[in-house]
Design a protein around this motif. Structure first.
Motif, mmCIF file in Angstrom:
data_model
loop_
_atom_site.group_PDB
_atom_site.id
_atom_site.type_symbol
_atom_site.label_atom_id
_atom_site.label_comp_id
_atom_site.label_asym_id
_atom_site.label_seq_id
_atom_site.Cartn_x
_atom_site.Cartn_y
_atom_site.Cartn_z
ATOM 1 N N ARG A 1 0.835 -1.197 0.000
ATOM 2 C CA ARG A 1 0.000 0.000 0.000
ATOM 3 C C ARG A 1 0.870 1.246 0.000
ATOM 4 N N GLN A 2 0.270 2.317 -0.496
ATOM 5 C CA GLN A 2 0.955 3.602 -0.498
ATOM 6 C C GLN A 2 -0.020 4.664 -0.036
ATOM 7 N N GLY A 3 0.239 5.218 1.129
ATOM 8 C CA GLY A 3 -0.606 6.264 1.673
ATOM 9 C C GLY A 3 -0.192 7.626 1.165
ATOM 10 N N PRO A 4 -1.007 8.637 1.388
ATOM 11 C CA PRO A 4 -0.687 9.988 0.909
ATOM 12 C C PRO A 4 0.625 10.488 1.499
ATOM 13 N N GLY A 5 1.522 10.873 0.618
ATOM 14 C CA GLY A 5 2.812 11.389 1.051
ATOM 15 C C GLY A 5 3.766 10.345 1.600
ATOM 16 N N GLU B 1 5.848 6.370 1.156
ATOM 17 C CA GLU B 1 6.368 5.400 0.207
ATOM 18 C C GLU B 1 5.529 4.122 0.253
ATOM 19 N N ARG B 2 5.620 3.368 -0.821
ATOM 20 C CA ARG B 2 4.913 2.097 -0.858
ATOM 21 C C ARG B 2 5.476 1.174 0.210
ATOM 22 N N GLU B 3 4.593 0.477 0.924
ATOM 23 C CA GLU B 3 5.038 -0.414 1.987
ATOM 24 C C GLU B 3 4.378 -1.782 1.868
ATOM 25 N N PHE B 4 5.069 -2.763 2.370
ATOM 26 C CA PHE B 4 4.574 -4.131 2.400
ATOM 27 C C PHE B 4 3.419 -4.249 3.379
ATOM 28 N N VAL B 5 2.399 -5.019 3.002
ATOM 29 C CA VAL B 5 1.260 -5.273 3.883
ATOM 30 C C VAL B 5 1.191 -6.750 4.260
ATOM 31 N N ALA B 6 1.168 -7.625 3.247
ATOM 32 C CA ALA B 6 1.010 -9.050 3.518
ATOM 33 C C ALA B 6 1.440 -9.843 2.296
ATOM 34 N N ALA B 7 1.804 -11.097 2.526
ATOM 35 C CA ALA B 7 2.174 -11.989 1.434
ATOM 36 C C ALA B 7 1.730 -13.407 1.764
ATOM 37 N N VAL B 8 1.523 -14.194 0.708
ATOM 38 C CA VAL B 8 1.110 -15.585 0.871
ATOM 39 C C VAL B 8 1.883 -16.433 -0.121
ATOM 40 N N SER B 9 2.308 -17.594 0.320
ATOM 41 C CA SER B 9 3.066 -18.497 -0.550
ATOM 42 C C SER B 9 2.146 -19.139 -1.577
ATOM 43 N N THR C 1 -10.045 -5.894 8.664
ATOM 44 C CA THR C 1 -11.002 -5.606 9.731
ATOM 45 C C THR C 1 -10.431 -4.555 10.670
ATOM 46 N N SER C 2 -11.278 -4.044 11.539
ATOM 47 C CA SER C 2 -10.856 -3.020 12.510
ATOM 48 C C SER C 2 -10.057 -1.921 11.835
ATOM 49 N N LEU C 3 -10.572 -1.446 10.739
ATOM 50 C CA LEU C 3 -9.834 -0.471 9.935
ATOM 51 C C LEU C 3 -9.656 0.847 10.670
ATOM 52 N N LYS C 4 -8.506 1.462 10.428
ATOM 53 C CA LYS C 4 -8.135 2.716 11.074
ATOM 54 C C LYS C 4 -7.883 3.779 10.010
ATOM 55 N N PRO C 5 -8.006 5.037 10.367
ATOM 56 C CA PRO C 5 -7.721 6.088 9.378
ATOM 57 C C PRO C 5 -6.327 5.958 8.772
ATOM 58 N N GLU C 6 -5.373 5.470 9.545
ATOM 59 C CA GLU C 6 -4.013 5.320 9.023
ATOM 60 C C GLU C 6 -3.882 4.184 8.012
ATOM 61 N N ASP C 7 -4.924 3.390 7.837
ATOM 62 C CA ASP C 7 -4.925 2.376 6.785
ATOM 63 C C ASP C 7 -5.290 2.977 5.425
ATOM 64 N N THR C 8 -5.671 4.241 5.410
ATOM 65 C CA THR C 8 -6.002 4.903 4.156
ATOM 66 C C THR C 8 -4.807 4.881 3.222
ATOM 67 N N ALA C 9 -5.009 4.330 2.026
ATOM 68 C CA ALA C 9 -3.908 4.178 1.062
ATOM 69 C C ALA C 9 -4.464 3.594 -0.223
ATOM 70 N N ARG C 10 -3.629 3.613 -1.220
ATOM 71 C CA ARG C 10 -3.917 2.841 -2.425
ATOM 72 C C ARG C 10 -3.258 1.484 -2.229
ATOM 73 N N TYR C 11 -4.032 0.435 -2.411
ATOM 74 C CA TYR C 11 -3.562 -0.925 -2.171
ATOM 75 C C TYR C 11 -3.266 -1.608 -3.497
ATOM 76 N N TYR C 12 -2.076 -2.191 -3.554
ATOM 77 C CA TYR C 12 -1.603 -2.828 -4.776
ATOM 78 C C TYR C 12 -1.388 -4.317 -4.558
ATOM 79 N N CYS C 13 -1.793 -5.066 -5.531
ATOM 80 C CA CYS C 13 -1.529 -6.500 -5.579
ATOM 81 C C CYS C 13 -0.238 -6.715 -6.362
ATOM 82 N N ALA C 14 0.554 -7.692 -5.940
ATOM 83 C CA ALA C 14 1.796 -7.988 -6.634
ATOM 84 C C ALA C 14 2.016 -9.485 -6.709
ATOM 85 N N SER C 15 2.650 -9.905 -7.770
ATOM 86 C CA SER C 15 2.997 -11.306 -7.954
ATOM 87 C C SER C 15 4.505 -11.469 -7.796
#
Length: 122
Positions: A38-42, A44-52, A84-98
């Motif tokens: 995800r990348q929030g306003p202002g 850098e893009r950051e890792f959120v989660a990954a699955v094998s 779940t339990s979303l917070k204002p700081e979760d606001t971002a553009r969320y990207y999927c990656a392979s």
């Protein structure tokens, strides 16, 4: 050509839930780990989660542990992010990656989606 198409973003109130989906095409989905970033306003893009590749192994950023769950359905070539339990700081553009291989350790993300916007109001 690999394509990743995210969906499920939107505007929700703090404390609410959303489920993001990412539909993949163009190569053997079940051979590759998948991730969400995800990348929030202002910010850098950051890792959120990954699955094998099989879904057996997962990893989460500390900021989302026990609130977000990543999963995949190899029959549908789709990866999900239940939030779940979303917070204002979760606001971002969320990207999927392979990832370029079956696991997220030792491999890099070589394809990215266009992202889906998630906005959490307080």
């Amino acid at each position: 050509q690999v394509q990743l198409v995210e969906s499920g973003g939107g505007l929700v109130q703090a404390g609410g839930s959303l489920r993001l989906s990412c539909a993949a095409s163009g190569r053997t989905f079940s051979s590759h780990a998948m991730g969400w970033f995800r990348q929030g306003p202002g910010k850098e893009r950051e890792f959120v989660a990954a699955v094998s590749w099989s879904g057996q192994y997962t990893r989460y950023a500390d900021s989302v542990k026990e609130r977000f769950t990543i999963s995949r359905d190899n029959a549908k070539n789709t990866v999900y992010l239940q939030m779940t339990s979303l917070k204002p700081e979760d606001t971002a553009r969320y990207y999927c990656a392979s990832y370029s291989g079956p696991y997220f350790d030792g491999y890099e993300c070589d394809y990215w989606g266009q992202g889906t916007q998630v906005t959490i109001s307080s």
